[in-house]
Enzyme design. Structure first.
Site, PDB file in Angstrom:
ATOM      1  N   PHE A   1      -1.479   5.556  -6.777  1.00  0.00           N
ATOM      2  CA  PHE A   1      -3.037   5.534  -6.967  1.00  0.00           C
ATOM      3  C   PHE A   1      -3.314   5.411  -8.553  1.00  0.00           C
ATOM      4  O   PHE A   1      -2.894   6.360  -9.133  1.00  0.00           O
ATOM      5  CB  PHE A   1      -3.937   6.602  -6.490  1.00  0.00           C
ATOM      6  N   ASP A   2      -4.243   4.638  -8.904  1.00  0.00           N
ATOM      7  CA  ASP A   2      -4.835   4.615  -9.956  1.00  0.00           C
ATOM      8  C   ASP A   2      -5.965   5.702  -9.842  1.00  0.00           C
ATOM      9  O   ASP A   2      -6.191   6.286  -8.944  1.00  0.00           O
ATOM     10  CB  ASP A   2      -5.630   3.124 -10.301  1.00  0.00           C
ATOM     11  N   GLY A   3      -6.349   6.251 -11.122  1.00  0.00           N
ATOM     12  CA  GLY A   3      -7.439   7.224 -11.130  1.00  0.00           C
ATOM     13  C   GLY A   3      -8.802   6.580 -11.030  1.00  0.00           C
ATOM     14  O   GLY A   3      -9.518   6.824 -10.002  1.00  0.00           O
TER      15      GLY A   3
ATOM     16  N   PHE B   1      -2.648   1.328  -5.156  1.00  0.00           N
ATOM     17  CA  PHE B   1      -3.869   0.976  -5.423  1.00  0.00           C
ATOM     18  C   PHE B   1      -4.421   0.856  -6.721  1.00  0.00           C
ATOM     19  O   PHE B   1      -4.600   2.046  -7.391  1.00  0.00           O
ATOM     20  CB  PHE B   1      -4.920   1.729  -4.404  1.00  0.00           C
TER      21      PHE B   1
END
Length: 296
Positions: A161-163, A270
C-alpha cells in the site's frame, strides 16, 4: 434465515479485473453489446485467461480452507448475464469458489456495493472506481496489462500500500502540493505524535490484519511510500495508534517504486498517483486509488 456476509472480508471485483477479457472488451467498447454478448456466448466453454487480480482473489479465497468463511468474493460487473455465465464457468475451471455475481449490462454497478457490504472494489472502469470511493468503499482501478503476480509465495498473500490518500487521508499531501517539500516535512514533523486521519484503505488493512493467524495461509503487508525521514515518523505512529502492523515499510523519498515492488513481489499494489501505478505495473499487479488531491 436469509444468508448474510457478516464478519467476512467482502471483495467485489469486475470480470475484467479477474480475467483477461481485453480482446473481448474491444468489442464491448465499440458500443455493440449485442456483438459482445454473441462473442462471449461463442466462447462460453473456453475458460478466460487469468487477469491482473487473479492471484489476489485465489489467495484470498484460500483463507476459507477448513470450512470457516472468512472472505467472500463477488463478481460485480457491467457485463450482461450471458457473459456472466462465462465468468462463472471460468472461475469454476480454476477452482475459485465464487458463488455470487451481479451483472448490469452496461449500467453503473457501484450502487450494489452497499447491499453486498463490500469493503473493496476492483474494476478496470475509472468512473465506477471513483463512484465507489465517493460512496465510502475502498476501490482501485486495476491496470489490466500489469505484470502478473509472482508464483514464488503460494501460501502467502502479499499486498503493498501507498500511504497518503490510500491508508491515510491526503491531509499531508495537500500541504505538499500547495506549499512544497520543505513545508510538508515541517508539517509532518510538528505533528509526528498526531495520528493521520484514515484513508479509504484503512478498513482493508484492518481486515487483512485479522486474517494473519489463519491456518495454512499467511499475510505479508508493506507500506511503500514516497515519504522519507523525518516525515516517516508520523506514518509509523499512525499505524501504532491503529494497533495495526505492517511487515515492511519503504520510505523512498521520491525514488521510483517499481523496482522495490518487484523485489517485494506483491499480489497487488495500491497507490493514488497514476505515475507510481504505471511504474509499478511494469513489475507487479497494480491499481490506482483515484482519491485525494494528487490522483488526477
Amino acid at each position: 434465515m436469509p444468508a448474510n456476509l457478516h464478519g467476512q472480508l467482502v471483495i467485489a471485483i469486475s470480470s475484467r479485473a479477474l480475467f483477461d477479457f481485453e480482446a473481448e472488451n474491444q468489442v464491448f467498447e465499440s458500443g455493440d453489446d449485442t456483438a459482445y454478448m454473441a462473442l462471449q456466448q461463442r466462447l462460453l466453454d473456453q475458460p478466460a485467461a487469468p487477469g491482473v487480480a487473479f492471484s489476489l482473489v485465489r489467495k484470498l479465497l484460500a483463507f476459507n480452507a477448513g470450512g470457516t468463511p472468512r472472505v467472500e468474493v463477488v463478481v460485480l460487473s457491467r457485463n450482461d448475464p450471458i457473459s456472466g455465465l462465462r465468468v462463472f464457468r471460468s472461475a469454476a475451471h480454476y477452482g475459485l469458489a465464487i458463488e455470487r455475481g451481479v451483472f448490469t449490462r452496461g449500467a453503473a454497478p457501484w450502487r450494489y456495493l452497499k447491499p453486498l457490504s463490500a469493503q473493496l472494489f476492483l474494476s478496470a472502469n475509472d468512473a465506477d472506481v471513483r463512484q465507489a470511493l465517493a460512496a465510502g468503499v475502498a476501490a482501485a482501478r486495476v491496470m489490466p496489462l500489469s505484470r502478473q503476480a509472482s508464483a514464488h509465495h503460494p501460501d502467502e498473500l502479499r499486498i503493498a500500500f501507498d500511504g497518503d490518500a490510500v491508508l491515510f487521508s491526503d491531509e499531508a499531501e495537500q500541504v505538499f502540493q500547495r506549499d512544497g517539500l520543505a513545508a510538508f516535512r515541517e508539517h509532518e514533523s510538528q505533528r509526528a505524535h498526531q495520528p493521520l486521519p484514515a484513508g479509504p484503505f484503512k478498513p482493508v488493512l484492518q481486515a487483512l490484519h485479522g486474517l494473519q493467524h489463519t491456518p495454512g495461509m499467511r499475510v505479508r503487508t508493506a507500506l511503500v511510500t514516497a515519504r522519507s525521514a523525518p516525515a516517516h515518523e508520523r506514518a509509523i505512529r499512525t499505524l501504532m495508534d491503529w494497533q495495526i502492523e505492517v511487515d515492511e515499510a519503504m520510505f523512498l523519498g521520491g525514488l521510483p517504486k517499481g523496482e522495490f515492488l518487484r523485489e517485494f513481489e506483491p499480489d497487488f499494489f495500491f497507490d493514488d498517483q497514476a505515475g507510481h501505478v504505471e511504474s509499478a505495473a511494469v513489475h507487479v499487479p497494480a491499481g490506482q486509488v483515484a482519491a485525494g488531491v494528487a490522483a488526477g
